[in-house]
Design a protein around this motif. Structure first.
Motif, PDB file in Angstrom:
ATOM      1  N   ARG A 159       2.214   1.791  -3.454  1.00 22.72           N
ATOM      2  CA  ARG A 159       1.173   2.286  -4.355  1.00 22.72           C
ATOM      3  C   ARG A 159       0.912   3.778  -4.108  1.00 22.72           C
ATOM      4  NH1 ARG A 159       0.519   1.125  -8.528  1.00 22.72           N
ATOM      5  NH2 ARG A 159       0.556   3.358  -8.928  1.00 22.72           N
ATOM      6  N   LEU A 160       0.816   4.167  -2.851  1.00 24.27           N
ATOM      7  CA  LEU A 160       0.576   5.569  -2.514  1.00 24.27           C
ATOM      8  C   LEU A 160       1.743   6.450  -2.956  1.00 24.27           C
ATOM      9  CD1 LEU A 160      -1.015   5.228   1.035  1.00 24.27           C
ATOM     10  CD2 LEU A 160      -2.142   6.039  -1.042  1.00 24.27           C
ATOM     11  N   GLU A 161       2.955   5.945  -2.788  1.00 19.97           N
ATOM     12  CA  GLU A 161       4.132   6.715  -3.193  1.00 19.97           C
ATOM     13  C   GLU A 161       4.134   6.932  -4.699  1.00 19.97           C
ATOM     14  OE1 GLU A 161       9.031   6.602  -2.901  1.00 19.97           O
ATOM     15  OE2 GLU A 161       7.815   5.096  -1.867  1.00 19.97           O
ATOM     16  N   LEU A 210      -7.583   2.693  -0.401  1.00 18.59           N
ATOM     17  CA  LEU A 210      -6.529   3.638  -0.763  1.00 18.59           C
ATOM     18  C   LEU A 210      -7.098   4.699  -1.690  1.00 18.59           C
ATOM     19  CD1 LEU A 210      -3.421   1.413  -1.627  1.00 18.59           C
ATOM     20  CD2 LEU A 210      -3.858   2.649   0.481  1.00 18.59           C
ATOM     21  N   ASP A 211      -6.597   5.907  -1.545  1.00 22.62           N
ATOM     22  CA  ASP A 211      -6.968   6.964  -2.477  1.00 22.62           C
ATOM     23  C   ASP A 211      -6.032   6.874  -3.675  1.00 22.62           C
ATOM     24  OD1 ASP A 211      -8.058   9.145  -3.676  1.00 22.62           O
ATOM     25  OD2 ASP A 211      -7.049  10.622  -2.413  1.00 22.62           O
ATOM     26  N   SER A 212      -6.230   5.805  -4.462  1.00 22.07           N
ATOM     27  CA  SER A 212      -5.364   5.539  -5.607  1.00 22.07           C
ATOM     28  C   SER A 212      -6.149   5.722  -6.891  1.00 22.07           C
ATOM     29  CB  SER A 212      -4.817   4.107  -5.531  1.00 22.07           C
ATOM     30  OG  SER A 212      -4.208   3.740  -6.755  1.00 22.07           O
ATOM     31  N   TRP A 253      -8.267  -2.556  -1.558  1.00 18.15           N
ATOM     32  CA  TRP A 253      -7.669  -1.795  -0.473  1.00 18.15           C
ATOM     33  C   TRP A 253      -8.321  -0.424  -0.378  1.00 18.15           C
ATOM     34  CZ3 TRP A 253      -1.805  -2.583  -1.911  1.00 18.15           C
ATOM     35  CH2 TRP A 253      -1.441  -3.892  -1.591  1.00 18.15           C
ATOM     36  N   ASP A 307       1.532   6.948  -6.685  1.00 14.65           N
ATOM     37  CA  ASP A 307       0.455   7.878  -7.029  1.00 14.65           C
ATOM     38  C   ASP A 307       0.843   9.316  -6.684  1.00 14.65           C
ATOM     39  OD1 ASP A 307      -1.176   5.892  -8.008  1.00 14.65           O
ATOM     40  OD2 ASP A 307      -2.242   5.576  -6.112  1.00 14.65           O
ATOM     41  N   ALA A 308       1.503   9.497  -5.547  1.00 19.36           N
ATOM     42  CA  ALA A 308       1.917  10.839  -5.137  1.00 19.36           C
ATOM     43  C   ALA A 308       2.953  11.412  -6.101  1.00 19.36           C
ATOM     44  CB  ALA A 308       2.473  10.799  -3.715  1.00 19.36           C
ATOM     45  N   GLN A 328       0.833  -1.201   0.000  1.00 22.28           N
ATOM     46  CA  GLN A 328       0.000   0.000   0.000  1.00 22.28           C
ATOM     47  C   GLN A 328       0.870   1.254   0.000  1.00 22.28           C
ATOM     48  OE1 GLN A 328      -2.369  -0.730   3.472  1.00 22.28           O
ATOM     49  NE2 GLN A 328      -3.918  -1.892   2.363  1.00 22.28           N
ATOM     50  N   LEU A 329       1.941   1.223   0.768  1.00 22.90           N
ATOM     51  CA  LEU A 329       2.863   2.344   0.839  1.00 22.90           C
ATOM     52  C   LEU A 329       3.488   2.617  -0.529  1.00 22.90           C
ATOM     53  CD1 LEU A 329       4.208   4.291   2.912  1.00 22.90           C
ATOM     54  CD2 LEU A 329       6.055   2.624   3.091  1.00 22.90           C
TER      55      LEU A 329
END
Length: 307
Positions: free
Chosen positions: A76-78, A279-281, A277, A80-81, A73-74
């Motif tokens: 994926r978020l990275e 997640l805001d993905s 998940w 996306d950011a 998840q980390l």
């Protein structure tokens, strides 16, 4: 602080699980195997849990699966950011986004492929599909192996959201010659002795249907195991046994006489759900909407049992 989960340690654990050995993880991370071992031990000390079983390949323990899921998840978020911020945009304008998704075989063979066709319009999103029985796809979510799953479970895995997709409808079917030989009269009489086709040894669909018709008795012991959705339908059509064929795959055979319904009008429905998940993905959200749109037209609206 003791309760923190340093990102370098978390990423190291993920690399060990994905690569299977400490040595392989060290190569990917460009560090020594000793450094990998020290990082994993440090993470285990911080969590107070054993996170890996030191086998070949190594496997995450139940506690380790929690950390692995967090690591994915980390990552994926990275990603996306970085995309949203335009970081390294010149070098990575066309960098692909990979999403691991678990899908049951019958969905993959029928309605899920049109979802992939829609997805193909966006050349940046690519899928790593894991084929698994719909009753077991949530295990891959729980273990952090996939980010989303088509599942028969409405109960959300921790950290996941759930939305209904519709129902896979199955028709109890057989080849005409097979039906004439084996399936005459009361189902309670022929089910225990007639050959049956099952997907694999975890497939309970035929047995559950049989138990409804025989006051609790499963399908007979004469079984063919065919672990392919297309192969399963072909095996039933070829007369190897009776089986529950997805409606979409059964239509052509019923229309041209290669198949007959065992109990006309009676169907079996398996409700399907999309779990992912929380997640805001953007990439994950885009795939979820595409899958839901295709499922809305391809799957049946669950209806009351025809018993």
């Amino acid at each position: 602080m003791k309760n923190e989960l340093p990102h370098d340690l978390v990423r190291t654990l993920l690399a060990v699980v994905d690569e299977g050995t400490f040595d392989a993880a060290a190569t990917v991370l460009h560090v020594t195997p000793s450094a990998v071992s020290q990082r994993v031990k440090a993470l285990e000390q911080r969590t107070g849990r054993v996170l890996l079983t030191r086998t070949r390949p190594v496997r995450a323990t139940e506690s380790g699966q929690v950390v692995v899921r967090y690591a994915r998840q980390l990552a994926r978020l990275e990603d996306d950011a970085r995309s949203a911020l335009g970081m390294d945009q010149a070098a990575h304008a066309d960098a692909p986004t990979w999403l691991a998704i678990a899908v049951n075989a019958d969905s993959l063979a029928t309605w899920f492929v049109p979802a992939l066709a829609v997805l193909a319009r966006d050349a940046r999103i690519y899928l790593d599909l894991r084929r698994e029985d719909e009753a077991h796809t949530t295990a891959l979510l729980r273990e952090g192996e996939v980010m989303a799953a088509v599942t028969s479970s409405p109960d959300p895995v921790a950290g996941c959201s759930v939305r209904p997709l519709g129902a896979m409808r199955y028709l109890p079917s057989a080849a005409p010659a097979f039906a004439a030989r084996w399936l005459d009269g009361d189902p309670a009489a022929w089910i225990p002795r007639a050959p049956v086709v099952c997907f694999d040894r975890r497939d309970d669909l035929q047995d559950a249907f049989a138990r409804e018709l025989t006051h609790g008795r499963p399908a007979g012991p004469l079984r063919h195991y065919v672990p392919s959705s297309e192969g399963f339908a072909d095996a039933v059509t070829a007369g190897l046994g009776w089986g529950l064929v997805p409606e979409g795959q059964a239509r052509a055979g019923l229309a041209d006489g290669r198949l007959v319904e065992l109990l006309p009008g009676r169907t079996v429905e398996v409700p399907l759900f999309w779990q992912q998940w929380r997640l805001d993905s953007p990439a994950l959200s885009a795939v979820a909407e595409i899958v839901a749109d295709v499922a809305r037209t391809a799957l049946a609206v669950p209806r009351p049992s025809t018993r």
